[in-house]
Scaffold this motif. Structure first.
Motif, short mmCIF file in Angstrom:
data_model
loop_
_atom_site.label_atom_id
_atom_site.label_comp_id
_atom_site.label_asym_id
_atom_site.label_seq_id
_atom_site.Cartn_x
_atom_site.Cartn_y
_atom_site.Cartn_z
N ILE A 54 0.83 -1.20 0.00
CA ILE A 54 0.00 0.00 0.00
C ILE A 54 0.86 1.26 0.00
N GLU A 55 1.93 1.26 0.80
CA GLU A 55 2.83 2.42 0.83
C GLU A 55 3.45 2.66 -0.55
N GLY A 56 3.84 1.57 -1.22
CA GLY A 56 4.39 1.71 -2.56
C GLY A 56 3.36 2.26 -3.53
N ALA A 57 2.10 1.78 -3.41
CA ALA A 57 1.03 2.25 -4.29
C ALA A 57 0.72 3.73 -4.04
N ILE A 58 0.72 4.14 -2.77
CA ILE A 58 0.44 5.53 -2.42
C ILE A 58 1.45 6.47 -3.07
N ASN A 59 2.71 6.09 -3.05
CA ASN A 59 3.76 6.91 -3.66
C ASN A 59 3.79 6.76 -5.18
N ALA A 98 -7.87 18.25 -0.51
CA ALA A 98 -9.09 18.12 0.29
C ALA A 98 -9.58 16.67 0.32
N LEU A 99 -9.51 16.01 -0.82
CA LEU A 99 -9.95 14.61 -0.88
C LEU A 99 -9.03 13.70 -0.06
N GLN A 100 -7.74 13.98 -0.06
CA GLN A 100 -6.83 13.19 0.78
C GLN A 100 -7.17 13.33 2.25
N ALA A 101 -7.38 14.55 2.67
CA ALA A 101 -7.68 14.80 4.08
C ALA A 101 -8.99 14.16 4.50
N GLY A 102 -9.94 14.04 3.57
CA GLY A 102 -11.23 13.46 3.89
C GLY A 102 -11.38 12.00 3.52
N SER A 103 -10.29 11.33 3.17
CA SER A 103 -10.35 9.94 2.71
C SER A 103 -10.93 9.02 3.78
N VAL A 104 -11.84 8.14 3.34
CA VAL A 104 -12.47 7.20 4.27
C VAL A 104 -11.99 5.77 4.04
N ASP A 105 -11.31 5.52 2.93
CA ASP A 105 -10.74 4.20 2.68
C ASP A 105 -9.54 4.34 1.75
N ILE A 106 -8.83 3.24 1.54
CA ILE A 106 -7.62 3.27 0.72
C ILE A 106 -7.92 3.67 -0.71
N ALA A 107 -9.04 3.18 -1.27
CA ALA A 107 -9.38 3.50 -2.66
C ALA A 107 -9.52 5.00 -2.85
N MET A 108 -10.22 5.67 -1.92
CA MET A 108 -10.40 7.12 -2.02
C MET A 108 -9.06 7.84 -1.87
N LEU A 109 -8.23 7.34 -0.97
CA LEU A 109 -6.92 7.95 -0.77
C LEU A 109 -6.08 7.86 -2.03
N LEU A 110 -6.10 6.69 -2.69
CA LEU A 110 -5.30 6.51 -3.90
C LEU A 110 -5.79 7.41 -5.03
N VAL A 111 -7.11 7.54 -5.18
CA VAL A 111 -7.65 8.44 -6.20
C VAL A 111 -7.23 9.89 -5.90
N ALA A 112 -7.32 10.27 -4.64
CA ALA A 112 -6.94 11.62 -4.23
C ALA A 112 -5.45 11.87 -4.47
N ARG A 113 -4.62 10.85 -4.22
CA ARG A 113 -3.18 10.99 -4.47
C ARG A 113 -2.90 11.21 -5.95
N PHE A 114 -3.65 10.51 -6.82
CA PHE A 114 -3.46 10.70 -8.26
C PHE A 114 -3.84 12.12 -8.67
#
Length: 526
Positions: A54-59, A98-114
């Motif tokens: 997950i850490e690798g995917a986030i980066n 804003a989407l990163q800060a409000g992420s509720v799951d990994i999928a949302m976090l990854l989309v926000a990171r992109f």
């Protein structure tokens, strides 16, 4: 020698909010990945293998977004202008944060990171272009170097914020607040954008001469004005004359040569594209982003844990900030390529010594060995920040002619994002399985890069020097035609080489033409 004006400085400082946006967004995840609240919320504190993936995917997804952003900005800059593109990048960065800060799951976090990567990918290409196009030749290294300096200032702010929130008892605040804070700088940039004019060189490409002259005339202070200055051409007049003539020449040559395909078919343009890409790739091949993003793992290997890891990480980027400011001062005197080679060599040696410390003292309680390990981490970032970071942005922003500068800078930055996608995605797994041996790859790559830069970048007095030349006159370093030379640049060039352009106009003709331009432009701009 012409000097920048207060108007120039104001624009540069506002633009550094874009640099700060990139730096903070890029670095904030470093400490976030070490926050107990973040690890607990996303269930990354129980399964080490899953956490590494997950850490690798986030980066990795962030760098993929950056690549997309770099591709987007290349053509948007030319079609809609530098300022519209800047505001668009700020909005995208704001939404992603804003989407990163409000992420509720990994999928949302990854989309926000992109999305965030998309925005900052645009920003990191655009800002040095914008800064280069409004900076006088003698101080371009100092002024465009602020891009790299403020990027790392963003790293430092993110690190110290991470240190502060680490001690919060509110597990959600611990990681959400730092992610939310990345919205501050793009929001500030949007608010300050009315104070930023459009790039005068882009305006000339659109045929908007009056608007361009109005901006150019306010950008520079002429140090040589005399009581009879009305009989002389000011620096702004000479620069504007050169810009107009070069745009006319390049536009005609661009149309006659077949347009965009020339970026890779014309030898001088192809060479610049390769040099820009290689410069940015070689910066990442030092392992700088891997060291920065996974510095927590490195310190753990040296037996350092807890809050001290975050403090050391914050000090690390604070040193980098100071070194970047130092580089911005030095590069107008030392030159770009020499500074890059010094930085690459220092990084290679520092990382080699760091690996030696890891190999000998990892897992031990030897204070001297572990202290040396920390010391070599800091010497690494000093050489990277002081020789490579700011310098690479300045160099890539100035080696391209105006009509392909945005595409050239974008292609250069793709070298950064593609490299970091590979290096950061593999980082967690590689560091978990082979540990410090992963850094040996970067030592080898950097050794090769030094050799390539030493043997293939040389030209005209050993290195292709861009310091002291206007953006238009840099063409001569790549055997392309320069429409007009003016006196300050001629003086700089005579100190370095005797190359003349077949397109150089006689001084009297240039003066008459510039005076004609002035009289035809000024009335319509008042």
């Amino acid at each position: 020698m012409a000097h920048y004006s207060a108007f120039n400085i104001r624009i540069i400082l506002v633009l550094t909010l874009g640099s700060l946006t990139y730096g903070y967004a890029f670095s904030v995840i470093t400490n976030t990945l070490g926050q107990p609240g973040f690890l607990s919320y996303f269930n990354l504190d129980n399964d080490a293998s899953y956490a590494n993936q997950i850490e690798g995917a986030i980066n990795g997804i962030f760098s993929a977004g950056g690549t997309f952003g770099a591709l987007t900005v290349g053509y948007m800059c030319d079609i809609h202008g530098r300022k519209v593109t800047m505001n668009t990048a700020a909005i995208i960065s704001l939404v992603g944060g804003a989407l990163q800060a409000g992420s509720v799951d990994i999928a949302m976090l990854l989309v926000a990171r992109f999305i965030t990567g998309w925005g900052i990918g645009m920003m990191v290409v655009l800002i040095p272009i914008f800064q280069a196009e409004i900076s006088p030749p003698s101080s371009r290294g100092l002024l465009v170097g602020q891009h790299g300096a403020w990027i790392v200032a963003g790293y430092a702010i993110a690190s110290w914020v991470g240190v502060g929130t680490f001690y919060s008892t509110n597990m959600s605040f611990q990681w959400r607040f730092p992610l939310a804070l990345q919205c501050a700088s793009p929001l500030a940039l949007l608010c300050c954008s009315p104070w930023v004019p459009e790039s005068p060189r882009w305006l000339l490409m659109q045929g908007r001469h009056a608007e361009s002259w109005d901006i150019v005339s306010r950008l520079h202070v002429d140090a040589h004005d005399q009581p009879d200055s009305q009989k002389k051409l000011s620096y702004a007049q000479k620069e504007f004359h050169q810009m107009v003539k070069q745009v006319e020449m390049d536009t005609n040559a661009w149309a006659a040569g077949g347009g965009a395909r020339q970026m890779f078919t014309k030898p001088s343009y192809r060479k610049r594209m390769w040099m820009g890409f290689f410069t940015q790739y070689s910066a990442q091949a030092t392992g700088a982003m891997v060291v920065n993003n996974y510095i927590v793992n490195l310190y753990h290997g040296l037996g350092i844990n807890g809050g001290l890891v975050l403090v050391l990480g914050a000090l690390y980027v604070t040193v980098a900030t100071g070194a970047n400011f130092l580089a911005s001062v030095l590069m107008d005197h030392v030159g770009r390529v020499r500074l890059l080679i010094i930085g690459l060599t220092g990084c290679m040696l520092s990382l080699s010594l760091e690996c030696a410390m890891e190999a000998r003292f990892e897992g031990t309680s030897d204070r001297v060995g572990n202290a040396l390990g920390v010391f070599f981490v800091f010497t690494f970032i000093f050489f990277y920040a002081g020789g490579i970071d700011a310098t690479s942005y300045v160099y890539c922003s100035e080696i391209f002619p105006t009509h392909i500068r945005s595409q050239g800078m974008a292609f250069s930055m793709i070298g950064t994002f593609l490299s970091t996608v590979v290096f950061l995605e593999a980082g967690p797994t590689a560091l978990a399985k082979i540990k410090w041996n992963y850094y040996i790859m970067f030592i080898g790559l950097t050794a090769v890069d030094i050799a390539v830069m030493w043997y293939y970048f040389p030209e005209n007095n050993r290195f292709i020097q861009t310091k002291g030349l206007s953006l238009e006159e840099i063409n001569i370093r790549f055997s392309d035609e320069v429409a007009v030379h003016f006196s300050d640049a001629d003086a700089e060039r005579k100190g370095g080489d005797d190359v003349e352009s077949s397109g150089t106009e006689p001084a009297e003709e240039a003066k008459a033409d510039a005076e004609h331009l002035e009289h035809s432009i000024l009335p319509s701009s008042q």
